[in-house]
Design a protein around this motif. Structure first.
Motif, PDB file in Angstrom:
ATOM      1  N   GLY A 177       0.771  -1.232   0.000  1.00  0.00           N
ATOM      2  CA  GLY A 177       0.000   0.000   0.000  1.00  0.00           C
ATOM      3  C   GLY A 177       0.805   1.285   0.000  1.00  0.00           C
ATOM      4  O   GLY A 177       0.244   2.366  -0.080  1.00  0.00           O
ATOM      5  N   VAL A 178       2.125   1.194   0.066  1.00  0.00           N
ATOM      6  CA  VAL A 178       2.987   2.369   0.049  1.00  0.00           C
ATOM      7  C   VAL A 178       3.479   2.589  -1.381  1.00  0.00           C
ATOM      8  O   VAL A 178       4.128   1.712  -1.965  1.00  0.00           O
ATOM      9  CB  VAL A 178       4.189   2.202   1.003  1.00  0.00           C
ATOM     10  N   VAL A 179       3.199   3.753  -1.947  1.00  0.00           N
ATOM     11  CA  VAL A 179       3.629   4.063  -3.315  1.00  0.00           C
ATOM     12  C   VAL A 179       5.120   4.385  -3.320  1.00  0.00           C
ATOM     13  O   VAL A 179       5.583   5.235  -2.559  1.00  0.00           O
ATOM     14  CB  VAL A 179       2.819   5.249  -3.899  1.00  0.00           C
ATOM     15  N   VAL A 180       5.879   3.676  -4.193  1.00  0.00           N
ATOM     16  CA  VAL A 180       7.322   3.908  -4.290  1.00  0.00           C
ATOM     17  C   VAL A 180       7.725   4.495  -5.649  1.00  0.00           C
ATOM     18  O   VAL A 180       8.862   4.939  -5.819  1.00  0.00           O
ATOM     19  CB  VAL A 180       8.130   2.625  -3.984  1.00  0.00           C
ATOM     20  N   ALA A 181       6.790   4.493  -6.607  1.00  0.00           N
ATOM     21  CA  ALA A 181       7.030   5.123  -7.915  1.00  0.00           C
ATOM     22  C   ALA A 181       5.688   5.438  -8.546  1.00  0.00           C
ATOM     23  O   ALA A 181       4.727   4.685  -8.380  1.00  0.00           O
ATOM     24  CB  ALA A 181       7.837   4.204  -8.823  1.00  0.00           C
TER      25      ALA A 181
END
Length: 100
Positions: A7-11
């Motif tokens: 759930g964490v956006v990295v790009a």
């Protein structure tokens, strides 16, 4: 398109900014949440793209080993095959991330 881990956006980048190579979508360096990435010591050299740099990706308090890779200085001859310069663009291990 977005790349996320737990759930964490990295790009995140518009689809038209991505480059497709061998079934993988490569995201431009400017689309990365750079604080989430660290270089991995994993070695790999592609016979036609050159030396790869693997990246560990940290998201949600967990580090995902070799979850991404790039070609910082690919072989110039590979640009003809790909259709453009993809130096530094980053692809992701689909078994470790979600791409939507």
């Amino acid at each position: 398109m977005k790349v996320s881990i737990n759930g964490v956006v990295v790009a995140e980048a518009p689809e038209q900014d991505l480059i497709s190579i061998e079934g993988n979508r490569y995201f431009p360096p400017s689309s990365l949440m750079s604080e989430s990435f660290s270089d991995s010591p994993t070695p790999y050299t592609c016979p036609w793209k050159g030396k790869a740099q693997y990246h560990d990706v940290t998201a949600g308090g967990a580090t995902h080993h070799d979850a991404a890779w790039s070609y910082p200085t690919p072989y110039p001859a590979s640009f003809d095959r790909v259709g453009r310069d993809y130096s530094g663009y980053v692809a992701f291990d689909k078994s470790q991330v979600s791409i939507s």
